[in-house]
Motif scaffolding. Structure first.
Motif, PDB file in Angstrom:
ATOM      1  N   LEU A 140      -6.744  -0.826   2.109  1.00  0.00           N
ATOM      2  CA  LEU A 140      -6.063  -2.111   1.972  1.00  0.00           C
ATOM      3  C   LEU A 140      -4.907  -2.224   2.959  1.00  0.00           C
ATOM      4  O   LEU A 140      -4.714  -3.271   3.586  1.00  0.00           O
ATOM      5  CB  LEU A 140      -5.544  -2.285   0.546  1.00  0.00           C
ATOM      6  CG  LEU A 140      -4.695  -3.529   0.297  1.00  0.00           C
ATOM      7  CD1 LEU A 140      -5.558  -4.773   0.385  1.00  0.00           C
ATOM      8  CD2 LEU A 140      -4.006  -3.438  -1.035  1.00  0.00           C
ATOM      9  N   GLY A 141      -4.148  -1.149   3.117  1.00  0.00           N
ATOM     10  CA  GLY A 141      -3.050  -1.154   4.082  1.00  0.00           C
ATOM     11  C   GLY A 141      -3.536  -1.315   5.510  1.00  0.00           C
ATOM     12  O   GLY A 141      -2.958  -2.069   6.298  1.00  0.00           O
ATOM     13  N   ILE A 142      -4.609  -0.627   5.868  1.00  0.00           N
ATOM     14  CA  ILE A 142      -5.166  -0.748   7.218  1.00  0.00           C
ATOM     15  C   ILE A 142      -5.731  -2.146   7.441  1.00  0.00           C
ATOM     16  O   ILE A 142      -5.576  -2.732   8.522  1.00  0.00           O
ATOM     17  CB  ILE A 142      -6.217   0.351   7.456  1.00  0.00           C
ATOM     18  CG1 ILE A 142      -5.532   1.711   7.501  1.00  0.00           C
ATOM     19  CG2 ILE A 142      -6.993   0.097   8.741  1.00  0.00           C
ATOM     20  CD1 ILE A 142      -6.482   2.876   7.501  1.00  0.00           C
ATOM     21  N   PHE A 143      -6.354  -2.708   6.416  1.00  0.00           N
ATOM     22  CA  PHE A 143      -6.874  -4.071   6.516  1.00  0.00           C
ATOM     23  C   PHE A 143      -5.739  -5.071   6.749  1.00  0.00           C
ATOM     24  O   PHE A 143      -5.863  -5.982   7.571  1.00  0.00           O
ATOM     25  CB  PHE A 143      -7.649  -4.430   5.251  1.00  0.00           C
ATOM     26  CG  PHE A 143      -8.204  -5.817   5.252  1.00  0.00           C
ATOM     27  CD1 PHE A 143      -9.243  -6.161   6.097  1.00  0.00           C
ATOM     28  CD2 PHE A 143      -7.676  -6.789   4.423  1.00  0.00           C
ATOM     29  CE1 PHE A 143      -9.751  -7.445   6.115  1.00  0.00           C
ATOM     30  CE2 PHE A 143      -8.169  -8.071   4.424  1.00  0.00           C
ATOM     31  CZ  PHE A 143      -9.215  -8.408   5.273  1.00  0.00           C
ATOM     32  N   ALA A 144      -4.625  -4.899   6.053  1.00  0.00           N
ATOM     33  CA  ALA A 144      -3.474  -5.786   6.252  1.00  0.00           C
ATOM     34  C   ALA A 144      -2.922  -5.641   7.670  1.00  0.00           C
ATOM     35  O   ALA A 144      -2.535  -6.634   8.301  1.00  0.00           O
ATOM     36  CB  ALA A 144      -2.391  -5.474   5.231  1.00  0.00           C
ATOM     37  N   MET A 194     -10.504  11.025  -8.790  1.00  0.00           N
ATOM     38  CA  MET A 194     -10.052   9.640  -8.940  1.00  0.00           C
ATOM     39  C   MET A 194      -8.803   9.378  -8.119  1.00  0.00           C
ATOM     40  O   MET A 194      -8.596   8.275  -7.605  1.00  0.00           O
ATOM     41  CB  MET A 194      -9.776   9.319 -10.411  1.00  0.00           C
ATOM     42  CG  MET A 194     -11.011   9.117 -11.195  1.00  0.00           C
ATOM     43  SD  MET A 194     -11.853   7.663 -10.551  1.00  0.00           S
ATOM     44  CE  MET A 194     -13.514   8.094 -10.854  1.00  0.00           C
ATOM     45  N   LEU A 195      -7.950  10.393  -7.993  1.00  0.00           N
ATOM     46  CA  LEU A 195      -6.756  10.249  -7.167  1.00  0.00           C
ATOM     47  C   LEU A 195      -7.145  10.007  -5.714  1.00  0.00           C
ATOM     48  O   LEU A 195      -6.603   9.106  -5.060  1.00  0.00           O
ATOM     49  CB  LEU A 195      -5.882  11.500  -7.282  1.00  0.00           C
ATOM     50  CG  LEU A 195      -4.671  11.531  -6.352  1.00  0.00           C
ATOM     51  CD1 LEU A 195      -3.600  10.582  -6.852  1.00  0.00           C
ATOM     52  CD2 LEU A 195      -4.136  12.934  -6.240  1.00  0.00           C
ATOM     53  N   PHE A 196      -8.087  10.782  -5.211  1.00  0.00           N
ATOM     54  CA  PHE A 196      -8.486  10.621  -3.818  1.00  0.00           C
ATOM     55  C   PHE A 196      -9.240   9.315  -3.578  1.00  0.00           C
ATOM     56  O   PHE A 196      -9.095   8.698  -2.522  1.00  0.00           O
ATOM     57  CB  PHE A 196      -9.313  11.821  -3.351  1.00  0.00           C
ATOM     58  CG  PHE A 196      -8.488  13.059  -3.167  1.00  0.00           C
ATOM     59  CD1 PHE A 196      -7.260  13.013  -2.549  1.00  0.00           C
ATOM     60  CD2 PHE A 196      -8.944  14.278  -3.632  1.00  0.00           C
ATOM     61  CE1 PHE A 196      -6.491  14.145  -2.381  1.00  0.00           C
ATOM     62  CE2 PHE A 196      -8.184  15.417  -3.472  1.00  0.00           C
ATOM     63  CZ  PHE A 196      -6.951  15.353  -2.850  1.00  0.00           C
ATOM     64  N   LEU A 197     -10.007   8.875  -4.557  1.00  0.00           N
ATOM     65  CA  LEU A 197     -10.671   7.580  -4.434  1.00  0.00           C
ATOM     66  C   LEU A 197      -9.646   6.450  -4.401  1.00  0.00           C
ATOM     67  O   LEU A 197      -9.729   5.551  -3.566  1.00  0.00           O
ATOM     68  CB  LEU A 197     -11.651   7.380  -5.586  1.00  0.00           C
ATOM     69  CG  LEU A 197     -12.352   6.023  -5.617  1.00  0.00           C
ATOM     70  CD1 LEU A 197     -13.277   5.889  -4.422  1.00  0.00           C
ATOM     71  CD2 LEU A 197     -13.095   5.850  -6.912  1.00  0.00           C
ATOM     72  N   GLY A 198      -8.699   6.513  -5.297  1.00  0.00           N
ATOM     73  CA  GLY A 198      -7.634   5.504  -5.299  1.00  0.00           C
ATOM     74  C   GLY A 198      -6.811   5.525  -4.026  1.00  0.00           C
ATOM     75  O   GLY A 198      -6.413   4.484  -3.505  1.00  0.00           O
ATOM     76  N   MET A 199      -6.550   6.728  -3.514  1.00  0.00           N
ATOM     77  CA  MET A 199      -5.800   6.846  -2.269  1.00  0.00           C
ATOM     78  C   MET A 199      -6.576   6.218  -1.115  1.00  0.00           C
ATOM     79  O   MET A 199      -6.009   5.483  -0.305  1.00  0.00           O
ATOM     80  CB  MET A 199      -5.527   8.316  -1.952  1.00  0.00           C
ATOM     81  CG  MET A 199      -4.767   8.523  -0.661  1.00  0.00           C
ATOM     82  SD  MET A 199      -4.862  10.197  -0.024  1.00  0.00           S
ATOM     83  CE  MET A 199      -6.561  10.333   0.407  1.00  0.00           C
ATOM     84  N   ALA A 200      -7.867   6.470  -1.052  1.00  0.00           N
ATOM     85  CA  ALA A 200      -8.679   5.930   0.035  1.00  0.00           C
ATOM     86  C   ALA A 200      -8.740   4.402  -0.038  1.00  0.00           C
ATOM     87  O   ALA A 200      -8.623   3.723   0.989  1.00  0.00           O
ATOM     88  CB  ALA A 200     -10.077   6.520  -0.016  1.00  0.00           C
ATOM     89  N   LEU A 201      -8.913   3.859  -1.225  1.00  0.00           N
ATOM     90  CA  LEU A 201      -8.981   2.402  -1.360  1.00  0.00           C
ATOM     91  C   LEU A 201      -7.642   1.741  -1.057  1.00  0.00           C
ATOM     92  O   LEU A 201      -7.593   0.679  -0.426  1.00  0.00           O
ATOM     93  CB  LEU A 201      -9.458   2.032  -2.764  1.00  0.00           C
ATOM     94  CG  LEU A 201     -10.899   2.403  -3.086  1.00  0.00           C
ATOM     95  CD1 LEU A 201     -11.209   2.117  -4.543  1.00  0.00           C
ATOM     96  CD2 LEU A 201     -11.857   1.683  -2.175  1.00  0.00           C
ATOM     97  N   THR A 202      -6.557   2.363  -1.494  1.00  0.00           N
ATOM     98  CA  THR A 202      -5.236   1.811  -1.219  1.00  0.00           C
ATOM     99  C   THR A 202      -4.922   1.876   0.270  1.00  0.00           C
ATOM    100  O   THR A 202      -4.369   0.938   0.848  1.00  0.00           O
ATOM    101  CB  THR A 202      -4.169   2.574  -2.023  1.00  0.00           C
ATOM    102  OG1 THR A 202      -4.532   2.569  -3.387  1.00  0.00           O
ATOM    103  CG2 THR A 202      -2.813   1.944  -1.863  1.00  0.00           C
ATOM    104  N   ALA A 226       0.832  -1.207   0.000  1.00  0.00           N
ATOM    105  CA  ALA A 226       0.000   0.000   0.000  1.00  0.00           C
ATOM    106  C   ALA A 226       0.866   1.256   0.000  1.00  0.00           C
ATOM    107  O   ALA A 226       0.557   2.230  -0.693  1.00  0.00           O
ATOM    108  CB  ALA A 226      -0.932   0.003   1.204  1.00  0.00           C
ATOM    109  N   GLY A 227       1.955   1.234   0.746  1.00  0.00           N
ATOM    110  CA  GLY A 227       2.863   2.380   0.755  1.00  0.00           C
ATOM    111  C   GLY A 227       3.518   2.605  -0.592  1.00  0.00           C
ATOM    112  O   GLY A 227       3.614   3.740  -1.082  1.00  0.00           O
TER     113      GLY A 227
END
Length: 75
Positions: free
Chosen positions: A60-64, A49-57, A21-22
């Motif tokens: 994923l990092g927080i989920f991991a 789209m940048l902010f949406l992608g940032m939030a989803l990425t 994610a990083g």
């Protein structure tokens, strides 16, 4: 293998998602800045789209991270 060692290995492997994610966030923002410097008038249209992608990425990092903590402390 010792169960405690297996737990630590599993938590370390779960943290690979946070590393990814990083790397993904760095690549995403770098490519956005590259495109914004080439064509400044198009940067405003790409920002949502940048902010949406940032939030989803980031999710994923927080989920991991949560999965790694569950592996370490749940059992």
């Amino acid at each position: 293998m010792d169960p405690l060692a297996a737990k630590y290995v599993g938590a370390g492997l779960a943290m690979l998602g946070m590393i990814g994610a990083g790397i993904g966030l760095g690549t995403m923002f770098g490519q956005y800045l590259n495109g914004a410097l080439r064509n400044p008038s198009a940067s405003a249209g790409e920002r949502p789209m940048l902010f949406l992608g940032m939030a989803l990425t980031e999710a994923l990092g927080i989920f991991a991270f949560v999965v790694a903590l569950l592996i370490l402390f749940a059992a």
